[in-house]
Design an enzyme around this catalytic site. Structure first.
Site, PDB file in Angstrom:
ATOM      1  CB  ALA A  50      -1.141   0.569   0.797  1.00 12.02           C
ATOM      2  N   GLY A  51       1.392   1.586  -1.239  1.00  9.28           N
ATOM      3  CA  GLY A  51       1.926   2.787  -1.495  1.00  9.28           C
ATOM      4  C   GLY A  51       1.166   4.056  -1.410  1.00  9.28           C
ATOM      5  CD1 TRP A 102       7.768   2.131   0.778  1.00  8.48           C
ATOM      6  CD2 TRP A 102      10.244   1.707   0.500  1.00  8.48           C
ATOM      7  NE1 TRP A 102       8.591   1.260   0.057  1.00  8.48           N
ATOM      8  CE2 TRP A 102       9.667   1.421   0.036  1.00  8.48           C
ATOM      9  CE3 TRP A 102      11.354   1.927   0.712  1.00  8.48           C
ATOM     10  CZ2 TRP A 102      10.295   0.538  -1.026  1.00  8.48           C
ATOM     11  CZ3 TRP A 102      12.512   0.697   0.228  1.00  8.48           C
ATOM     12  CH2 TRP A 102      11.940  -0.144  -0.484  1.00  8.48           C
ATOM     13  CB  THR A 120      11.386   9.298   6.222  1.00 10.01           C
ATOM     14  OG1 THR A 120      11.194   9.273   5.189  1.00 10.01           O
ATOM     15  CG2 THR A 120      12.696  10.775   7.078  1.00 10.01           C
ATOM     16  CB  ILE A 172      26.177  23.055 -16.592  1.00  6.81           C
ATOM     17  CG1 ILE A 172      24.642  23.200 -17.332  1.00  6.81           C
ATOM     18  CG2 ILE A 172      26.837  23.760 -16.211  1.00  6.81           C
ATOM     19  CD1 ILE A 172      24.322  24.344 -17.141  1.00  6.81           C
ATOM     20  CG  HIS A 173      29.126  21.023 -12.306  1.00  8.67           C
ATOM     21  ND1 HIS A 173      26.866  21.214 -12.156  1.00  8.67           N
ATOM     22  CD2 HIS A 173      29.295  21.650 -11.106  1.00  8.67           C
ATOM     23  CE1 HIS A 173      27.946  22.522 -11.486  1.00  8.67           C
ATOM     24  NE2 HIS A 173      28.806  22.301 -10.842  1.00  8.67           N
ATOM     25  CD  GLU A 216       6.013  13.972   3.010  1.00 14.55           C
ATOM     26  OE1 GLU A 216       5.235  14.563   3.064  1.00 14.55           O
ATOM     27  OE2 GLU A 216       6.957  13.827   3.809  1.00 14.55           O
ATOM     28  CB  THR A 249       3.849   8.613  -7.211  1.00 14.84           C
ATOM     29  OG1 THR A 249       3.003   9.217  -7.412  1.00 14.84           O
ATOM     30  CG2 THR A 249       5.173   7.815  -6.369  1.00 14.84           C
TER      31      THR A 249
END
Lengths: 379, 247
Positions: free
Chosen positions: A130-131, A156, A158, A337-338, A363, A365
């Site tokens: 259940a994401g 997942w 945090t 760019i780098h 939080e 997608t």
């Protein structure tokens, strides 16, 4: 219409910038490499008031507005999105929900230490199956009279290890589907709770992410937030606020990458001149700047709506979807760019690119945000 | 004990310096203003002293000479912990003018901190002038200050070493880098409280500045670096002689 910030908002922006550019920068590469939790930094920024920015001072918060929160999140995220995700989860998922829907006893007991940053909070919604489909909660919170008996697994999470307080979303009445879900405040050291291994992530590596297993965990009824069956609504409202935090984080990743790209293109020479003088680079910078400015305006608009007690769910979904998507684009261009230097860790932009990817996933997608936005358009 | 910290309102140190068309004034358009870095360190040390010896320091006051727009700089000082602020409502014309204005409000303090210079005009004059105008002793180049049982110990850098002095009060300390480790970041509670702290606006006195600015010039842009191959010593000598004119 007024685009000016107040003196206090500017001071908070500067305070976040000073801390990030003076302190976070020192060990951000090392913490990324070692996936080390930034405990000292969290303690320091808690002392400055960043862990409960918008909470009423009577609950030990800083009493700031959401505009200030966006400004602070952007500055922290320019340097270290691992720190800013810890800040975001604590502020806008955990403290916001507790302050808005908790009882006075719950606020005294749980919100105060979270808002002052003495303790850290975590928000337990996602499950192995259940994401995005958050209605399909399999974690059960059986009603046993004066307590809930919780069994199941959350994924997942945090702050799973560093948090002391969990906000757990679990199913009490499976037959009622999402209307049977409850939100419970859980002390992490309650018997029956165990953690899975530290997730070895692509980015935001120094925030600690684990799965959390519940085996016959008893949670007192007094720890339920709102009425029986309020949990899904609670989670959705917390996520609406949470989206402003993550949108601002994505904004910071993009603006940080842009700032680094501007500085680099004024130093690096190719074909006899600084690369900023090559239109292919200058145009990239211009396109990146427009995207960053758009994202910033969306974040601030959502924050302004919230501060003025207006409906902000769609605005925060737009901010989250747009800021996350352009964070991916802008950080990728920053690496380009780098050139070769962008592909090595010392120059930071490859890390910003790795971190930006997560803002499109967690939080809600980018696709979920588009569902939220389009459903509103088509209702 | 009461401490006064002088606060200069200066352009952010990353400001790109520009002047007006006739080059007689700094172009302040779009400039972000900050507390003069030396003054910010002085304030930090004053706060540290208050925290470690709070029984003897009753208040820390900050003061500047400037118009209303400089109040946000003073409020930042209040946000990091100063107790009250004084603004002399005038444009800071030159060091003597500023010192003369400050002398009207710097009365009754036991210890006054002045940054050794300001990062805008780098005049390094206000502190010494103010001490003279107040007829109190001053010590310059202070890099350390300790307060033990009401007596003051000062460290200062001198040629080839350092000096430790015991000083009586009142004193004006002209401080340089090293006085505090790094400036403080204001906590949100301090930011919220800053507006409710006392900020007194003082009327300036009539005083003529001693200097006037004729014109400003930006330094010449740095010449680009020339690389000379290691086996081209003669060419290097020619360049040093003919172009750089250092030989």
């Amino acid at each position: 219409m007024n685009f000016e910030f107040t003196e206090e908002q500017l001071m908070i922006q500067q305070a976040a910038r000073d801390y990030a550019q003076r302190e976070l920068i020192k060990d951000v590469l090392e913490r990324d490499a070692k996936a080390e939790f930034p405990a000292d930094h969290i303690r320091n920024i808690a002392g400055l008031g960043f862990m409960g920015m918008m909470v009423d001072p009577k609950y030990d918060g800083s009493g700031m507005d959401t505009i200030s929160y966006v400004l602070a999140m952007e500055e922290l995220s320019k340097i270290d999105a691992s720190v800013s995700v810890i800040v975001s989860v604590n502020n806008s998922l955990v403290c916001y929900g507790l302050e808005k829907f908790g009882t006075e006893e719950q606020k005294q007991k749980y919100l105060r230490p979270l808002a002052s940053g003495k303790k850290i909070g975590a928000f337990l919604l996602s499950e192995p199956e259940a994401g995005s489909d958050a209605t399909s909660q399999r974690t059960l919170a059986e009603d046993k009279g004066d307590y809930y008996l919780v069994n199941g697994t959350k994924n997942w999470i945090t702050n799973a290890n560093s948090a002391s307080t969990y906000i757990l979303i679990a199913q009490t009445h499976p037959d009622k589907k999402h209307k049977g879900i409850n939100a419970l405040i859980v002390d992490k050291d309650t018997p029956g709770i165990s953690l899975g291994p530290h997730e070895d992530k692509m980015g935001m590596r120094s925030s600690d992410t684990h799965s959390v297993m519940f085996t016959d965990v008893k949670i007192p009824k007094a720890n339920r937030i709102g009425d029986d069956g309020f949990g899904f609504k609670f989670a959705m409202q917390a996520l609406e606020a949470g989206r402003i935090g993550i949108a601002s984080q994505a904004l910071g990743l993009a603006s940080g990458a842009l700032e680094r790209s501007i500085a680099y293109s004024k130093e690096r020479k190719a074909f006899g001149t600084i690369i900023a003088n090559h239109q292919s680079v200058a145009f990239k910078l211009a396109e990146m700047a427009v995207k960053v400015e758009n994202a910033r305006n969306l974040c601030l608009k959502a924050a302004w709506l919230k501060d003025n007690h207006l409906s902000f769910g769609i605005a925060s979904a737009m901010a989250k979807q747009y800021a996350a998507d352009i964070a991916m684009e802008v950080t990728t261009e920053a690496v380009q760019i780098h050139g070769g230097y962008g592909y090595v860790k010392e120059y930071h932009v490859e890390r910003l690119m790795r971190e930006a990817k997560l803002t499109q996933i967690y939080e809600g997608t980018s696709e979920i945000q588009k569902i939220v936005i389009s459903r509103d358009l088509l209702k | 004990m009461k401490i006064l910290v002088l606060i200069g309102n200066v352009p952010d140190t990353t400001t790109k310096v520009k002047f007006n068309a006739d080059k007689t004034a700094f172009d302040a358009n779009g400039v972000q203003w900050i507390i003069n870095p030396w003054d910010e360190l002085a304030l930090t040390r004053a706060l540290e002293l208050k925290e470690t010896a709070d029984s003897c320091i009753e208040s820390i006051v900050v003061a500047n000479v400037g118009r209303v727009e400089t109040e946000s700089t003073l409020r930042k000082a209040l946000a990091v912990g100063a107790d009250e602020a004084i603004r002399v409502d005038a444009d800071p014309k030159d060091a003597f003018y500023v010192a003369s204005q400050l002398a009207q409000v710097a009365i009754g303090f036991d210890l006054i901190f002045a940054g050794i210079e300001a990062s805008d005009y780098n005049g390094a004059a206000v502190g010494g002038m103010l001490a003279e105008l107040l007829a109190i002793q001053s010590v310059s180049a202070v890099s350390g200050i300790q307060l033990e049982n009401g007596s003051l110990k000062i460290n200062r850098e001198i040629d080839g070493g350092s000096q430790t002095l015991a000083m009586n009060l009142p004193l004006l300390a002209i401080v340089q880098k090293g006085i505090a480790k790094e400036p403080r970041i204001p906590a949100m509670r301090g930011i919220m409280m800053a507006r409710s702290k006392k900020l007194t606006v003082a009327t300036p006195i009539e005083v003529e500045p001693l200097t006037s600015i004729l014109s400003f010039e930006l330094p010449a842009p740095k010449a680009s670096c020339k690389l000379v191959a290691e086996d081209q010593a003669k060419e290097l000598i020619r360049l040093l002689h003919e172009e750089a004119k250092v030989l």
